[in-house]
Design a protein around this motif. Structure first.
Motif: not given
Length: 549
Positions: A303-317, A300-301
């Motif tokens: 260096g100085r860049v952090f992933l959040a939301g769908d950029a970090a995880h996907v899942m069925p609705p 999820f990290q």
């Protein structure tokens, strides 16, 4: 070329990016948000916000506006299965759905004992404009029609190259940190070379957003989902406003056809068969292909860049966890960025974002997959390995483990029922208490600084907190909880919820999660509190900090 300097750049102006902007603003941190599209989402996408997410929006002062935006969906409580909508027995409660499944899938059930608010149904395209306007009203720098073309990072920050898609004007942004909230196909994640793990596909679908006046059919019998079993139009009909806006999710095989094959004429034919009514005026508003995928980024990290939301995880609705998990990612990260940017914490605190949120994302994605396998939503292929948890455990009953949490035990959060007893790593308990001639939730105390909730005999903690303020340069508030305390608790419900001894104390982080607790059996309260804060904040020493925002 114009160059801008800002503490944080947010890439992506969807639900998670806009929420991150508001959470940073609440912490007093400036940002620049870049979104490639010209406006917020025109597709409904997510349709509900669970208890924890609504707590966060409540603290931002947006709860009522979101409820009003979702008023048309507030009566949507039924999930049905029929050959067509016309054949659905909407007068029967939840036909064809086991009660156990309903309990596990419903994130909107009232829970007055554990929260001052409740979950709320509202579509993403209804909420995003509210978040955008709130962020603008609060002085945010939000740039739509602005695309991230490239970025690079060094030991001191991130340099991003942006382009205005309307004018072609290029600009450079120099930021200390970047939040990538740029969606499931995240170009930022791909540029960083971060792969997805735990991947599994629950199927490919075409989401047809359409307009058709069905008020005469559904008035007084509002539903949420109808599982359509027509042999020529299998799919899932989803209510958007229980009036004239709906979505129909139809399965498709990308190996045999493409989204372009779903022309407006074909979509109208599918919907007409699924509805089972003749003579309806059906207008296609948009067609969106999507995959009910499951996966979590390996990091999820970077260096100085952090992933959040769908950029970090996907899942069925199934379960409605995806957007909510992303909003809670942003909330976890915002206070940590603020603490480091102000010099209140060391960079090690930022590493706890991944340590805390990635396990939550993995657990939540797996739960969404299990619900898909155990529900009546036949569109989704599910895998059945694992145990279904109570939906509230998944939504907010998780327990963080990191260096920003000092716990004396390694107990896992229970899966059958959420527990909020101020255990380190869990969301602090909600209790109604008296404060300054009014009634507030204990959750109203958190968000801006550390808070020390002490028992009625906890006056020595005030002195310890004052020492911590001076020595560490941080904000920390102290409240005595008891019959005659700063927080009036005449029936002792607060002390019971926090498991507070008369001289004990619970330290709550700015995100509302418990960081540490003490039973108060000590002759040196300062020697307990200050080292705890030093460790939680990843400080190399207990010396005074300097601000660098």
């Amino acid at each position: 070329m114009t160059t801008y300097s800002v503490p944080v750049i947010i890439v992506g102006g969807g639900l998670v990016g806009l929420s991150a902007a508001l959470f940073l603003n609440r912490q007093g941190i400036s940002y620049l948000l870049a979104e490639r599209h010209s406006r917020t989402s025109i597709h409904p996408r997510a349709r509900g916000f669970n208890l924890r997410t609504m707590e966060l929006y409540r603290n931002l002062g947006l709860e009522q506006a979101i409820r009003e935006a979702g008023a048309s969906l507030s009566k949507s409580k039924g999930m049905y299965t029929a050959e067509t909508l016309a054949a659905a027995e909407l007068d029967l409660p939840q036909n064809g759905v086991p009660e156990s499944t309903l309990r596990l899938m419903n994130p909107f059930v009232p829970n007055d004992d554990i929260s001052p608010t409740r979950g709320n149904r509202c579509t993403q395209d209804g909420v995003e404009p509210l978040l955008l306007q709130a962020a603008r009203d609060r002085g945010g720098d939000l740039r739509f029609s602005t695309e991230l073309r490239s970025f690079r990072q060094d030991r001191d920050g991130v340099t991003a190259e942006l382009v205005d898609r309307a004018t072609g004007t290029a600009s450079t942004v120099r930021a200390r940190y970047m939040i990538a909230a740029d969606g499931a196909k995240s170009p930022v994640r791909q540029a960083l070379g971060i792969s997805m793990t735990d991947e599994y596909s629950h199927g490919f679908l075409i989401n047809i957003y359409f307009q058709a006046d069905l008020r005469d059919m559904v008035q007084g019998r509002e539903f949420s989902i109808c599982n359509i079993m027509h042999p020529e139009a299998t799919g899932m009909l989803v209510a958007i406003n229980n009036s004239d806006r709906w979505c129909f999710h139809a399965p498709y095989d990308p190996r045999a056809e493409s989204p372009e094959d779903y022309t407006p004429e074909r979509c109208k034919e599918l919907i007409a068969k699924a509805l089972g009514f003749t003579g309806l005026d059906i207008q296609i508003l948009s067609v969106l292909p999507w995959e009910a995928a499951e996966g979590v980024a390996e990091r999820f990290q970077a260096g100085r860049v952090f992933l959040a939301g769908d950029a970090a995880h996907v899942m069925p609705p199934t379960g409605g966890f995806g957007a909510n998990t992303g909003v809670q990612d942003a909330h976890n990260l915002a206070w940590k960025l603020a603490a480091v940017l102000r010099g209140h914490a060391g960079p090690g605190l930022l590493e706890t974002y991944e340590h805390e949120r990635r396990p939550v994302a993995r657990f939540t994605a797996k739960q969404a997959g299990l619900i898909a396998a155990n529900s009546m939503l036949s569109l989704f292929k599910g895998r059945t390995e694992g145990t279904l948890a109570n939906v509230l455990v998944t939504a907010m009953g998780y327990r963080y483990k990191s260096t920003a949490v000092l716990a004396s035990d390694e107990c896992e959060a229970p899966q059958d029922q959420p527990e909020f007893h101020a255990a380190p790593g869990t969301r602090a308990p909600h209790v109604w208490v008296g404060h300054r001639s009014g009634r507030i939730s204990t959750l109203d105390l958190f968000e801006r600084s550390f808070v020390l909730v002490a028992g009625p005999d906890g006056a020595p903690w005030r002195i310890a907190a004052d020492t911590a303020r001076k020595r560490l340069g941080i904000g920390i508030e102290v409240y005595l909880l008891g019959p005659d305390g700063d927080l009036s608790d005449p029936d002792g419900l607060g002390q019971e919820a926090f498991r507070l001894s008369p001289g004990g104390a619970v330290l709550v982080r700015p995100d509302g999660f418990v960081a540490w607790r003490s039973d108060g059996v000590t002759d040196d309260h300062e020697q307990e509190l200050v080292p705890a804060l030093v460790q939680i904040l990843s400080r190399e020493s207990g010396g005074h900090s300097t601000q660098d925002v």
